[in-house]
Design an enzyme around this catalytic site. Structure first.
Site, mmCIF file in Angstrom:
data_model
loop_
_atom_site.group_PDB
_atom_site.id
_atom_site.type_symbol
_atom_site.label_atom_id
_atom_site.label_comp_id
_atom_site.label_asym_id
_atom_site.label_seq_id
_atom_site.Cartn_x
_atom_site.Cartn_y
_atom_site.Cartn_z
ATOM 1 N N SER A 1 -4.622 3.198 4.032
ATOM 2 C CA SER A 1 -4.761 2.454 2.783
ATOM 3 C C SER A 1 -4.811 0.950 3.054
ATOM 4 O O SER A 1 -5.647 0.220 2.503
ATOM 5 C CB SER A 1 -3.582 2.804 1.869
ATOM 6 O OG SER A 1 -3.715 2.177 0.633
ATOM 7 N N HIS B 1 7.599 -8.147 -1.853
ATOM 8 C CA HIS B 1 7.287 -7.442 -0.596
ATOM 9 C C HIS B 1 8.258 -7.877 0.515
ATOM 10 O O HIS B 1 8.102 -7.473 1.659
ATOM 11 C CB HIS B 1 5.864 -7.761 -0.130
ATOM 12 C CG HIS B 1 4.780 -6.948 -0.784
ATOM 13 N ND1 HIS B 1 4.911 -5.612 -1.075
ATOM 14 C CD2 HIS B 1 3.513 -7.284 -1.174
ATOM 15 C CE1 HIS B 1 3.781 -5.155 -1.623
ATOM 16 N NE2 HIS B 1 2.932 -6.160 -1.702
ATOM 17 N N TYR C 1 6.517 8.131 -2.098
ATOM 18 C CA TYR C 1 5.215 8.325 -2.760
ATOM 19 C C TYR C 1 4.888 9.816 -2.865
ATOM 20 O O TYR C 1 4.448 10.304 -3.916
ATOM 21 C CB TYR C 1 4.149 7.593 -1.923
ATOM 22 C CG TYR C 1 2.751 7.635 -2.479
ATOM 23 C CD1 TYR C 1 2.217 6.544 -3.153
ATOM 24 C CD2 TYR C 1 1.939 8.763 -2.305
ATOM 25 C CE1 TYR C 1 0.920 6.570 -3.657
ATOM 26 C CE2 TYR C 1 0.643 8.804 -2.806
ATOM 27 C CZ TYR C 1 0.151 7.700 -3.474
ATOM 28 O OH TYR C 1 -1.139 7.745 -3.972
ATOM 29 N N ARG D 1 6.270 5.230 1.738
ATOM 30 C CA ARG D 1 5.162 6.186 1.890
ATOM 31 C C ARG D 1 5.028 6.556 3.346
ATOM 32 O O ARG D 1 5.445 5.776 4.224
ATOM 33 C CB ARG D 1 3.875 5.513 1.388
ATOM 34 C CG ARG D 1 2.696 6.418 1.241
ATOM 35 C CD ARG D 1 1.466 5.670 0.753
ATOM 36 N NE ARG D 1 0.431 6.604 0.366
ATOM 37 C CZ ARG D 1 -0.796 6.257 -0.007
ATOM 38 N NH1 ARG D 1 -1.142 4.982 -0.050
ATOM 39 N NH2 ARG D 1 -1.682 7.169 -0.345
ATOM 40 N N GLY E 1 2.305 2.329 -2.941
ATOM 41 C CA GLY E 1 2.408 2.819 -4.313
ATOM 42 C C GLY E 1 3.041 1.823 -5.272
ATOM 43 O O GLY E 1 3.480 2.195 -6.365
ATOM 44 N N THR E 2 3.027 0.559 -4.904
ATOM 45 C CA THR E 2 3.612 -0.494 -5.745
ATOM 46 C C THR E 2 3.006 -0.509 -7.147
ATOM 47 O O THR E 2 3.732 -0.577 -8.150
ATOM 48 C CB THR E 2 3.333 -1.880 -5.105
ATOM 49 O OG1 THR E 2 3.533 -1.796 -3.705
ATOM 50 C CG2 THR E 2 4.187 -2.957 -5.723
ATOM 51 N N THR E 3 1.680 -0.462 -7.202
ATOM 52 C CA THR E 3 0.983 -0.567 -8.486
ATOM 53 C C THR E 3 1.385 0.595 -9.401
ATOM 54 O O THR E 3 1.588 0.422 -10.605
ATOM 55 C CB THR E 3 -0.547 -0.529 -8.234
ATOM 56 O OG1 THR E 3 -0.841 -1.372 -7.121
ATOM 57 C CG2 THR E 3 -1.323 -0.982 -9.439
ATOM 58 N N TRP E 4 1.515 1.741 -8.805
ATOM 59 C CA TRP E 4 1.917 2.943 -9.549
ATOM 60 C C TRP E 4 3.332 2.772 -10.107
ATOM 61 O O TRP E 4 3.588 2.985 -11.294
ATOM 62 C CB TRP E 4 1.852 4.125 -8.584
ATOM 63 C CG TRP E 4 1.954 5.491 -9.170
ATOM 64 C CD1 TRP E 4 1.866 5.831 -10.496
ATOM 65 C CD2 TRP E 4 2.139 6.698 -8.431
ATOM 66 N NE1 TRP E 4 1.987 7.195 -10.612
ATOM 67 C CE2 TRP E 4 2.151 7.753 -9.368
ATOM 68 C CE3 TRP E 4 2.278 6.992 -7.075
ATOM 69 C CZ2 TRP E 4 2.316 9.079 -8.976
ATOM 70 C CZ3 TRP E 4 2.433 8.314 -6.692
ATOM 71 C CH2 TRP E 4 2.461 9.340 -7.628
ATOM 72 N N LYS F 1 0.792 -1.239 0.000
ATOM 73 C CA LYS F 1 0.000 0.000 0.000
ATOM 74 C C LYS F 1 0.822 1.288 0.000
ATOM 75 O O LYS F 1 0.369 2.333 0.430
ATOM 76 C CB LYS F 1 -0.992 0.040 1.197
ATOM 77 C CG LYS F 1 -1.911 -1.122 1.257
ATOM 78 C CD LYS F 1 -2.813 -1.187 0.053
ATOM 79 C CE LYS F 1 -2.632 -2.463 -0.696
ATOM 80 N NZ LYS F 1 -3.085 -2.403 -2.075
HETATM 81 P P1 A3P Z 1 -4.848 4.801 -1.212
HETATM 82 O O1 A3P Z 1 -5.516 3.620 -0.597
HETATM 83 O O2 A3P Z 1 -4.337 5.777 -0.191
HETATM 84 O O3 A3P Z 1 -5.666 5.469 -2.229
HETATM 85 P P2 A3P Z 1 -0.054 -0.529 -3.583
HETATM 86 O O4 A3P Z 1 -0.027 -0.365 -5.049
HETATM 87 O O5 A3P Z 1 1.302 -0.612 -2.966
HETATM 88 O O6 A3P Z 1 -0.984 -1.601 -3.189
HETATM 89 O O7 A3P Z 1 -0.634 0.842 -3.000
HETATM 90 C C1 A3P Z 1 -1.979 1.207 -3.188
HETATM 91 C C2 A3P Z 1 -2.108 2.688 -2.905
HETATM 92 O O8 A3P Z 1 -1.533 3.413 -4.001
HETATM 93 C C3 A3P Z 1 -3.548 3.117 -2.812
HETATM 94 O O9 A3P Z 1 -3.538 4.264 -1.969
HETATM 95 C C4 A3P Z 1 -3.837 3.473 -4.255
HETATM 96 O O10 A3P Z 1 -4.960 4.295 -4.437
HETATM 97 C C5 A3P Z 1 -2.555 4.195 -4.631
HETATM 98 N N1 A3P Z 1 -2.325 4.217 -6.075
HETATM 99 C C6 A3P Z 1 -2.534 3.225 -6.968
HETATM 100 N N2 A3P Z 1 -2.226 3.625 -8.198
HETATM 101 C C7 A3P Z 1 -1.820 4.914 -8.100
HETATM 102 C C8 A3P Z 1 -1.390 5.875 -9.044
HETATM 103 N N3 A3P Z 1 -1.349 5.607 -10.338
HETATM 104 N N4 A3P Z 1 -1.049 7.103 -8.586
HETATM 105 C C9 A3P Z 1 -1.112 7.393 -7.279
HETATM 106 N N5 A3P Z 1 -1.515 6.519 -6.330
HETATM 107 C C10 A3P Z 1 -1.870 5.293 -6.734
#
Ligand code: A3P
Length: 344
Positions: A174, A144, A236, A166, A78-81, A76
């Site tokens: 999150s 992770h 993040y 973060r 910002g991994t996906t980002w 949580k």
């Molecule tokens: P929030 O729950 O605060 O919105 P992970 O990818 O590590 O699981 O983290 C998920 C968090 O990153 C979530 O935060 C999600 O909304 C946020 N997130 C996912 N994609 C993002 C993006 N493209 N830009 C910014 N934040 C992003």
């Protein structure tokens, strides 16, 4: 390595060994006693879905290539980002036309595999590579695991690690919402979820998957200071403030800097826009379906804000996080600090 050899190697971690190890490890349950964690090498990990076995396999059998690019993160943060940004930067010559990017058809987690789960585990829902040798270089991978648990070849090879950290307050919020959703998927809609206060307590004491949070971040932070050519640490909040700058930094770190021509053609802006949460959220591919059985694709895109914690945490929780020295002693002591609020 042939598939048969791979199978043989995999058998080197027997069920008995995992069972014995599991029995010897400290355990706790969180989420109203519904999610068991085991403490392995100083960190809490889920005991679900053969996680320990696949972690052992990853630790013993993974051979990093010098060209590998490995994202590491606490959940949580910002991994996906970071996965979508890294994928876009590295593959920009393969898909010069914006409309062709695989991000339009695949969730970022389907493009950058998580080693201890997607590659070495068996909780797999989407097409698995036969084995790692099938992935073209540079292989984009994710973990992770904390730095101290990484397989040796990641430390000793010339592969590079990209970590995203973060601030703890947005991370706990999150993680809370994500975990509640996940538990409902596992236990059913009537799962009685813990309150934010209860969950905060578990996070605070480190008892969340891959926790303790601070130790996880500090491990990679210290490495990024000691070996800046090996480990790049993103925050993040900084990425959020200055995306173009950090995408350029990412590209330089992975040895694929943007040319002046690309910059003037707006290639960086296009990547930033493609990977923005607003865009990713709206893509059909990210709106439905699950990853690894229980994780809804859409749940990886919630708000994406810096400072959302102000709407969810009480002043005393914030105070506790500060005063009970987690942030102050551990972060300041290592020169690691985070912006807690949006600068916009
Ligand atoms: P929030 O729950 O605060 O919105 P992970 O990818 O590590 O699981 O983290 C998920 C968090 O990153 C979530 O935060 C999600 O909304 C946020 N997130 C996912 N994609 C993002 C993006 N493209 N830009 C910014 N934040 C992003």
């Amino acid at each position: 390595m042939s598939e048969n050899q791979m199978k043989k190697e995999i058998q080197q971690v027997s069920e008995e060994e995992v069972e014995q190890l599991m029995q010897s490890l400290p355990k706790v349950t969180i989420m109203n006693n519904k999610l068991e964690l085991v403490n392995y090498q100083g960190f809490w990990h889920p005991s679900l879905a053969n996680y320990l076995k696949s972690t052992l396999l990853f630790q013993r059998h993974f051979r990093a290539r010098n060209t590998d690019l490995i994202i590491a993160s606490f959940p949580k943060t910002g991994t996906t980002w970071l996965k979508s940004l890294l994928f876009s930067v590295v593959n920009r010559f393969n898909y010069p036309n914006k409309d062709q990017t695989p991000l339009l058809k695949h969730h970022p987690h389907e493009l950058v595999y998580r080693l201890e789960v997607d590659v070495y585990g068996n909780a797999f829902e989407y097409p698995q590579p036969q084995h790692l040798d099938d992935l073209p270089s540079p292989r984009l991978l994710h973990t992770h695991l904390p730095y101290t648990s990484l397989p040796e070849s990641i430390m000793t090879s010339r592969c590079r690690v990209l970590y995203i950290g973060r601030n703890p307050l947005d991370t706990v919020v999150s993680l809370y919402y994500f975990s509640v959703k996940m538990m409902k998927n596992m236990e059913g809609e009537d799962f009685r979820h813990p309150s934010m206060e209860e969950f905060f307590e578990d996070f605070y004491t480190g008892r969340v998957p891959h926790g303790p949070f601070f130790e996880h971040m500090v491990g990679y932070w210290n490495q990024s200071l000691e070996r800046p050519d090996k480990v790049l640490f993103f925050k993040y909040e900084d990425l959020n403030d200055n995306q173009v700058f950090y995408v350029k930094k990412l590209a330089e770190f992975v040895g694929m800097p943007f040319s002046t021509k690309e910059e003037s053609q707006g290639v960086i802006d296009d990547i930033v826009e493609m990977c923005s949460i607003n865009n990713m959220k709206e893509l059909e591919v990210n709106k439905s379906g699950v990853i690894n059985k229980y994780f809804e694709k859409e749940s990886y895109f919630r708000k994406g804000e810096v400072g959302d914690w102000t709407h969810h945490l009480s002043p005393s929780m914030v105070e506790r996080m500060n005063t009970l020295s987690l942030m102050l002693e551990k972060l300041e002591g290592t020169s690691l600090s985070f912006k807690m609020l949006s600068s916009q």
